[in-house]
Write an enzyme that holds these catalytic residues in place. Sequence first.
Site, mmCIF file in Angstrom:
data_model
loop_
_atom_site.group_PDB
_atom_site.id
_atom_site.type_symbol
_atom_site.label_atom_id
_atom_site.label_comp_id
_atom_site.label_asym_id
_atom_site.label_seq_id
_atom_site.Cartn_x
_atom_site.Cartn_y
_atom_site.Cartn_z
ATOM 1 N N SER A 46 -2.035 -4.970 13.543
ATOM 2 C CA SER A 46 -0.717 -4.809 12.922
ATOM 3 C C SER A 46 -0.947 -4.397 11.464
ATOM 4 O O SER A 46 -2.027 -4.624 10.913
ATOM 5 C CB SER A 46 0.100 -6.104 13.010
ATOM 6 O OG SER A 46 -0.497 -7.113 12.231
ATOM 7 N N THR A 48 0.055 -5.244 8.232
ATOM 8 C CA THR A 48 -0.321 -6.176 7.168
ATOM 9 C C THR A 48 -1.613 -6.904 7.515
ATOM 10 O O THR A 48 -2.464 -7.114 6.644
ATOM 11 C CB THR A 48 0.819 -7.181 6.903
ATOM 12 O OG1 THR A 48 1.999 -6.434 6.575
ATOM 13 C CG2 THR A 48 0.487 -8.112 5.762
ATOM 14 N N CYS A 49 -1.787 -7.277 8.757
ATOM 15 C CA CYS A 49 -3.004 -7.978 9.176
ATOM 16 C C CYS A 49 -4.226 -7.073 9.037
ATOM 17 O O CYS A 49 -5.295 -7.520 8.611
ATOM 18 C CB CYS A 49 -2.868 -8.488 10.608
ATOM 19 S SG CYS A 49 -1.583 -9.736 10.803
ATOM 20 N N THR A 50 -4.082 -5.806 9.359
ATOM 21 C CA THR A 50 -5.179 -4.854 9.205
ATOM 22 C C THR A 50 -5.515 -4.669 7.735
ATOM 23 O O THR A 50 -6.699 -4.648 7.361
ATOM 24 C CB THR A 50 -4.833 -3.501 9.864
ATOM 25 O OG1 THR A 50 -4.607 -3.723 11.259
ATOM 26 C CG2 THR A 50 -5.939 -2.480 9.669
ATOM 27 N N ALA A 53 -7.480 -7.801 6.711
ATOM 28 C CA ALA A 53 -8.819 -7.814 7.303
ATOM 29 C C ALA A 53 -9.730 -6.786 6.636
ATOM 30 O O ALA A 53 -10.904 -7.068 6.368
ATOM 31 C CB ALA A 53 -8.727 -7.561 8.805
#
Length: 157
Positions: A46, A48-50, A53
């Site tokens: 997703s 924001t998660c990418t 990370a």
Amino acid sequence: MSDTTLIQPGTPAPDMTLTDQDGAPISLADFRGQKLILFVYAEDNSGTCTKEACNLRDGYAALQARGFAVVGVSPDPEKSHRKFIDKQQLPYRLISDPETRLIQALGAWGEKKMYGRTYMGILRATFILDEQGIITHVIDKVKSADHTRQILDLAGQ
């Protein structure tokens, strides 16, 4: 409804064994003797998660130089984590927690609101653990694009 209070500094991190992106057992106790960055995120790939990370990937050498290991945890299955690691070239392990046992034990599961809808979901947070597995810092307002700097500033590095 679930309690949405994040586990607080000074508390031992919950210890349970789950699996990583390759199906290998992983426990927070495996990291005793070194400092650990444990970040809780909602979903592989997703936006924001990418961003979060990849920021931790790009800052990984700086975190390692200060003695930190890095581990992410989300409800995604092992296969999804493996694809995410390969696609984004992540140098750290990801814990698969489909039943949100670890996530809930950290207090990172709770009520969320979006577009007028209320639902239960992941509360993005990062936990900094010392060498004994004690939580020293909790970041509940994660700046995904600058998360490494946020961690280093907080940890006094």
